[in-house]
Motif scaffolding. Structure first.
Motif: not given
Ligand code: FMN
Length: 191
Positions: A71-72, A51, A65-66, A48-49
């Motif tokens: 899930e991750k 920052v 940050h998350t 997944r993407t």
């Molecule tokens: C441009 C962009 C930036 C993102 N930045 C973050 C981030 O910094 N941290 C994060 O947890 N998820 C970020 N997300 C969302 C994740 O890609 C992901 O959908 C979400 O974290 C759930 O992932 P998981 O179910 O695998 O834990 C971002 C998505 C996009 C499209």
């Protein structure tokens, strides 16, 4: 001419990685501001993407940050091996980083970073539903911020073990490895 064309000393490449990733932290228009992060438990691989929030060249770690309930996090608790992928179309550069993830939650580091965050960035940590939970309608999702730090705010530190740098050019591709076990002394590899 692309400045990467001139990178003929392998150790200059490590400096260039430092430059682009440090810029990626500060500049939201940089191609390196976001990257793909891959985790896996015993059965599944997910990416997944995210920052890029910090890159420390001297200590060789990076951070994002998350949400603690995502899930991750459950994947990282089972397997802390992590892979990060950066790609700049403009620079024609791919940077692959492998390392070990460290989960920071509800600790001093989180407190310190939380204080420096904007209210907008804090908002997603005050959500009524955990990420990935089934909902009937997107309108159900609400944020109720308060003045204290959200316990869901989490910082993932990636302790870098390997960097694989690739530059694709019609004048000749270049690829270099930098390994922690070699003190990040770079060497060329076939692209
Ligand atoms: C441009 C962009 C930036 C993102 N930045 C973050 C981030 O910094 N941290 C994060 O947890 N998820 C970020 N997300 C969302 C994740 O890609 C992901 O959908 C979400 O974290 C759930 O992932 P998981 O179910 O695998 O834990 C971002 C998505 C996009 C499209």
């Amino acid at each position: 001419m692309n400045p990467n064309e001139n990178l003929n000393d392998v150790n200059e490449i490590l400096e260039s990685i430092n430059r682009v990733l440090s810029r990626g932290v500060k500049d939201r228009h940089s191609d390196y501001h976001t990257f793909s992060v891959a985790t896996s438990d015993a059965n599944l691989v997910n990416n997944r993407t995210v920052v890029l929030r910090e890159f420390n060249h001297d200590k060789k770690y990076l951070c994002y940050h998350t949400n603690f309930s995502s899930e991750k996090i459950s994947e990282l608790k089972k397997n802390n091996n992590i892979a990060c992928l950066f790609y700049s179309k403009k620079d024609k550069i791919q940077i692959r980083i492998n390392g070990k993830a460290q989960i920071n939650n509800n600790n001093q580091l989180c407190e310190q970073k939380w204080k420096a965050m904007s209210d907008l960035s804090k908002l997603c940590y005050f959500q009524n539903h955990n990420p990935g939970r089934k909902i009937a309608n997107p309108n159900e999702v609400k944020q109720s911020p308060n003045d204290s730090m959200s316990k869901l705010f989490t910082i993932i530190n990636v302790d870098i073990e390997k960097i694989d740098w690739l530059y694709l050019s019609r004048h000749g591709h270049k690829r270099a490895f930098f390994l922690k076990k070699n003190n990040f002394d770079g060497y060329w590899v076939a692209p």
